[in-house]
Design a protein around this motif. Structure first.
Motif, short mmCIF file in Angstrom:
data_model
loop_
_atom_site.label_atom_id
_atom_site.label_comp_id
_atom_site.label_asym_id
_atom_site.label_seq_id
_atom_site.Cartn_x
_atom_site.Cartn_y
_atom_site.Cartn_z
N THR A 195 0.82 -1.21 0.00
CA THR A 195 0.00 0.00 0.00
C THR A 195 0.86 1.26 0.00
O THR A 195 0.39 2.33 0.34
CB THR A 195 -0.93 0.04 1.22
N ASN A 229 -7.47 -7.78 -3.79
CA ASN A 229 -6.07 -7.43 -3.49
C ASN A 229 -5.06 -8.18 -4.34
O ASN A 229 -3.92 -8.39 -3.92
CB ASN A 229 -5.77 -7.64 -2.01
N ARG A 245 -3.98 1.49 -2.78
CA ARG A 245 -4.70 0.22 -2.85
C ARG A 245 -3.75 -0.88 -3.30
O ARG A 245 -2.85 -0.65 -4.10
CB ARG A 245 -5.86 0.32 -3.84
N HIS A 246 -4.00 -2.09 -2.80
CA HIS A 246 -3.21 -3.23 -3.22
C HIS A 246 -3.48 -3.56 -4.69
O HIS A 246 -4.59 -3.38 -5.19
CB HIS A 246 -3.57 -4.47 -2.39
N GLU A 257 0.57 -7.41 -4.46
CA GLU A 257 -0.62 -8.12 -4.00
C GLU A 257 -0.58 -8.28 -2.48
O GLU A 257 0.49 -8.23 -1.86
CB GLU A 257 -0.72 -9.51 -4.65
N SER A 258 -1.75 -8.47 -1.91
CA SER A 258 -1.88 -8.75 -0.48
C SER A 258 -2.95 -9.83 -0.33
O SER A 258 -3.65 -10.16 -1.29
CB SER A 258 -2.30 -7.47 0.25
#
Length: 196
Positions: free
Chosen positions: A1, A109, A50-51, A79-80
């Motif tokens: 993020t 995500n 944002r992811h 990515e998350s």
């Protein structure tokens, strides 16, 4: 993020001194910071992004005449773990079959690879894990024992790992027959069997 932006000062100097007053930094069209040309800090840390999102980042020198040409780059955040799936529902199709359905997570995500689904029949001490293709949002669980509790959990999966589980339970319908201990799952053209 978060993302780190580093840039070099523009070549806008004259013998009389620097004509640039400051620099504008824009993130996807919105100004996020204005930097003084006198600062030696040419690194900006962009937070609360944002992811798995691609941003257009631009920096332009500014003086009394206006804004100069923008230097533009694109950056994609990592990515998350995916968020939880939404609206998990478990419905009875018959006395020995249930249907599980859900909606994609509001925050995937990342690129969803598949959904991980689990079901547990406590009375039989049976645990089953299954993978559901990312373009499917439902699965049918069949050959269940009548009149037993079935606990179902589903989570989204991307390259970062397995997201939060969402869980629902249902009792299969009653019938006066001998319980069976073999369960079968059918989804996306594949069948998985397990015995206790």
């Amino acid at each position: 993020t978060e993302c780190v932006l580093q840039y070099n000062a523009t070549n806008c100097h004259s013998p009389e001194g620097c004509l640039c007053q400051d620099y504008n930094c824009l993130l996807s069209g919105s100004r996020i910071v204005q930097l003084s040309d006198g600062s030696n800090d040419r690194i900006i840390l962009l937070l609360d992004l944002r992811h798995f999102t691609t941003y257009r980042i631009s920096v332009a020198a500014v003086n009394e005449a206006g804004s100069g040409m923008e230097a533009v780059v694109s950056a994609t955040t990592q990515e998350s773990l995916p968020g939880a799936i939404r609206k998990l529902q478990v419905e009875s199709l018959s006395s020995r079959e249930i249907q599980v359905s859900w909606e994609r997570p509001a925050a995937p995500n990342g690129l969803l690879l598949y959904y991980q689904a689990w079901y547990h029949v406590p009375s039989l001490n049976a645990y089953v894990t299954m993978a559901v293709k990312a373009n499917f949002t439902q699965a049918t669980i069949g050959n269940l024992t009548r009149g037993t509790l079935v606990i179902v959990s589903v989570a989204a999966v991307n390259d970062a790992g397995i997201g939060a589980k969402t869980t629902e339970s249902i009792w299969t319908e009653m019938a006066a027959t001998t319980p069976e201990t073999t369960s079968t799952i059918a989804q996306g053209g594949t069948t998985t069997s397990t015995s206790t």
